[in-house]
Design a protein around this motif. Structure first.
Motif, PDB file in Angstrom:
ATOM      1  N   LYS A 100      -2.275  87.728 -13.634  1.00  0.00           N
ATOM      2  CA  LYS A 100      -1.967  87.187 -12.196  1.00  0.00           C
ATOM      3  C   LYS A 100      -1.273  88.188 -11.564  1.00  0.00           C
ATOM      4  O   LYS A 100      -0.318  88.969 -11.708  1.00  0.00           O
ATOM      5  CB  LYS A 100      -0.493  86.201 -12.662  1.00  0.00           C
TER       6      LYS A 100
ATOM      7  N   THR B 107      -1.724  82.952  -4.723  1.00  0.00           N
ATOM      8  CA  THR B 107      -1.961  83.623  -5.890  1.00  0.00           C
ATOM      9  C   THR B 107      -3.101  84.220  -6.338  1.00  0.00           C
ATOM     10  O   THR B 107      -4.408  83.444  -5.619  1.00  0.00           O
ATOM     11  CB  THR B 107      -1.438  82.706  -7.289  1.00  0.00           C
TER      12      THR B 107
ATOM     13  N   LYS C 110       1.537  87.237  -6.729  1.00  0.00           N
ATOM     14  CA  LYS C 110       2.441  85.938  -7.151  1.00  0.00           C
ATOM     15  C   LYS C 110       3.004  85.207  -5.978  1.00  0.00           C
ATOM     16  O   LYS C 110       3.716  85.891  -5.224  1.00  0.00           O
ATOM     17  CB  LYS C 110       3.401  86.663  -8.216  1.00  0.00           C
ATOM     18  N   GLU C 111       2.364  84.137  -5.696  1.00  0.00           N
ATOM     19  CA  GLU C 111       3.057  83.290  -4.403  1.00  0.00           C
ATOM     20  C   GLU C 111       3.497  83.853  -3.442  1.00  0.00           C
ATOM     21  O   GLU C 111       4.719  84.132  -3.235  1.00  0.00           O
ATOM     22  CB  GLU C 111       4.318  82.461  -5.137  1.00  0.00           C
ATOM     23  N   CYS C 112       2.627  84.618  -2.758  1.00  0.00           N
ATOM     24  CA  CYS C 112       2.603  85.505  -1.537  1.00  0.00           C
ATOM     25  C   CYS C 112       2.829  84.474  -0.431  1.00  0.00           C
ATOM     26  O   CYS C 112       1.933  83.594  -0.231  1.00  0.00           O
ATOM     27  CB  CYS C 112       1.602  86.604  -1.351  1.00  0.00           C
ATOM     28  N   ASN C 113       3.952  84.713   0.499  1.00  0.00           N
ATOM     29  CA  ASN C 113       3.833  83.861   1.673  1.00  0.00           C
ATOM     30  C   ASN C 113       4.346  84.800   2.971  1.00  0.00           C
ATOM     31  O   ASN C 113       5.219  85.804   2.922  1.00  0.00           O
ATOM     32  CB  ASN C 113       5.263  83.093   1.442  1.00  0.00           C
TER      33      ASN C 113
ATOM     34  N   SER D 224      -5.060  80.234  -5.966  1.00  0.00           N
ATOM     35  CA  SER D 224      -4.538  79.195  -5.342  1.00  0.00           C
ATOM     36  C   SER D 224      -3.576  79.646  -4.231  1.00  0.00           C
ATOM     37  O   SER D 224      -3.510  80.503  -3.842  1.00  0.00           O
ATOM     38  CB  SER D 224      -3.418  78.320  -6.436  1.00  0.00           C
ATOM     39  N   GLY D 225      -3.231  78.463  -3.038  1.00  0.00           N
ATOM     40  CA  GLY D 225      -2.417  78.803  -1.999  1.00  0.00           C
ATOM     41  C   GLY D 225      -3.535  78.479  -0.892  1.00  0.00           C
ATOM     42  O   GLY D 225      -4.658  78.397  -1.157  1.00  0.00           O
ATOM     43  N   GLU D 226      -3.001  78.827   0.287  1.00  0.00           N
ATOM     44  CA  GLU D 226      -3.610  78.676   1.452  1.00  0.00           C
ATOM     45  C   GLU D 226      -3.748  80.050   2.386  1.00  0.00           C
ATOM     46  O   GLU D 226      -2.614  80.640   2.562  1.00  0.00           O
ATOM     47  CB  GLU D 226      -3.084  77.613   2.366  1.00  0.00           C
TER      48      GLU D 226
ATOM     49  N   GLU E 154       4.322  90.795  -6.100  1.00  0.00           N
ATOM     50  CA  GLU E 154       5.226  90.088  -5.411  1.00  0.00           C
ATOM     51  C   GLU E 154       5.490  90.774  -4.058  1.00  0.00           C
ATOM     52  O   GLU E 154       5.575  91.873  -3.929  1.00  0.00           O
ATOM     53  CB  GLU E 154       6.686  89.734  -6.214  1.00  0.00           C
TER      54      GLU E 154
ATOM     55  N   LYS F 113       0.018  81.198   2.531  1.00  0.00           N
ATOM     56  CA  LYS F 113       1.078  80.051   1.858  1.00  0.00           C
ATOM     57  C   LYS F 113       1.023  80.164   0.541  1.00  0.00           C
ATOM     58  O   LYS F 113      -0.297  79.760   0.007  1.00  0.00           O
ATOM     59  CB  LYS F 113       0.988  78.747   2.344  1.00  0.00           C
ATOM     60  N   GLU F 114       1.821  80.301  -0.363  1.00  0.00           N
ATOM     61  CA  GLU F 114       1.778  80.367  -1.834  1.00  0.00           C
ATOM     62  C   GLU F 114       0.585  80.980  -2.397  1.00  0.00           C
ATOM     63  O   GLU F 114       0.124  80.488  -3.190  1.00  0.00           O
ATOM     64  CB  GLU F 114       2.111  78.963  -2.052  1.00  0.00           C
TER      65      GLU F 114
END
Ligand code: ADP
Ligand code: MG
Length: 240
Positions: A22, A11, A25-28, A62-64, A219, A8-9
């Motif tokens: 970076k 980075t 970038k915000e991988c889901n 960051s992210g989970e 991404e 989840k999100e």
């Protein structure tokens, strides 16, 4: 199907030449048990970085990342190591065998670490499975690249992982050995239900997986249909 891995999100930022870079970038995405998933994309796009986060070898900025219901992003190195030992196997492009141990001893290593009985017998059976029963007493530098990678796959089999991460597992192999290693990975997936997450440049290998994720400059997106370009160059996409 139950979820084995959830991202989840996520980075990843690294410091490079005095600047923050970076690289993810915000991988889901989520991967279910027993799925086979390919991660494709150009060299330098962030595939290996992502794989090392998923496997708990490195931490996200960051992210989970949830692996087998556990929050990898909240665990310290010791707890991540425990989770890796319990659930995770790896195969790397560069084989990563222990040079001072024979092929047999390399395969026995995870069995002995988990105090499995009959480690030697099981390791011998695994070497036979990968077609190397007559090479057990050879050291890695006495084996060809294809043989070393098959030892690495046997070692990954030995730990009976729920999820196997492979970073360009056929990247350093010729076509014949690449196919042998590929067959072994999918056999593990089909017979033991091991979830496969493969980073690859090889479009044919990617196509054998149920899903394809594409990394582009950090991404990630899901690819719905792989174009038929692969047949024109024997399945291998050449990147700089
Ligand atoms: N620790 C690091 N410091 C600086 N740059 C890094 C670091 N790790 C990776 N990179 C850069 O991040 C990008 C993604 O790397 P990587 O995940 O190895 O890509 P891929 O596996 O897709 O080839 C590359 O541009 C690489 O140079
Ligand atoms: Mg890489």
């Amino acid at each position: 199907m139950s979820t084995l891995l959830q991202v989840k999100e996520v980075t990843k930022t690294v410091r490079s030449n005095g600047e923050d870079l970076k690289i993810l970038k915000e991988c889901n995405f989520a991967i279910s048990k027993s799925e086979s998933v390919a991660i494709i994309g150009r060299s330098g796009s962030g595939k290996s970085t992502l794989l090392s986060l998923l496997a708990g070898l490195d931490t996200a900025t960051s992210g989970e990342i949830w692996l087998a219901g556990q929050p990898l992003h909240q665990l310290n190195e010791e707890k991540r190591a425990f989770l890796r030992k319990k659930h995770v196997g790896f195969v790397f492009q560069s084989f990563m065998l222990v040079q001072s141990l024979t092929a047999l001893e390399n395969v026995m290593l995870p069995l002995e670490l988990s105090l499995r009985k009959n480690a030697k017998q099981q390791a011998l059976e695994l070497l036979e499975k990968v077609g190397l029963s007559d090479r057990g007493h050879h050291f890695p530098n006495q084996l060809s690249g294809g043989e070393q990678q098959r030892v690495a796959v046997a070692r990954a089999f030995a730990s009976k992982p729920d999820i196997l991460f492979a970073d360009e597992p056929t990247g350093n192999l010729d076509a014949e050995n690449g196919q042998k290693v590929e067959a072994l990975l999918f056999e593990l997936n089909a017979q033991a239900g091991t979830t496969l997450v493969l980073v690859t440049h090889d479009r044919n290998l990617a196509k054998r997986c149920q899903r394809q994720l594409v990394m582009h400059a950090g991404e990630l997106s899901e690819e719905t249909a792989i174009r038929e370009e692969s047949t024109q160059n024997n399945g291998r996409v050449h990147v700089a």
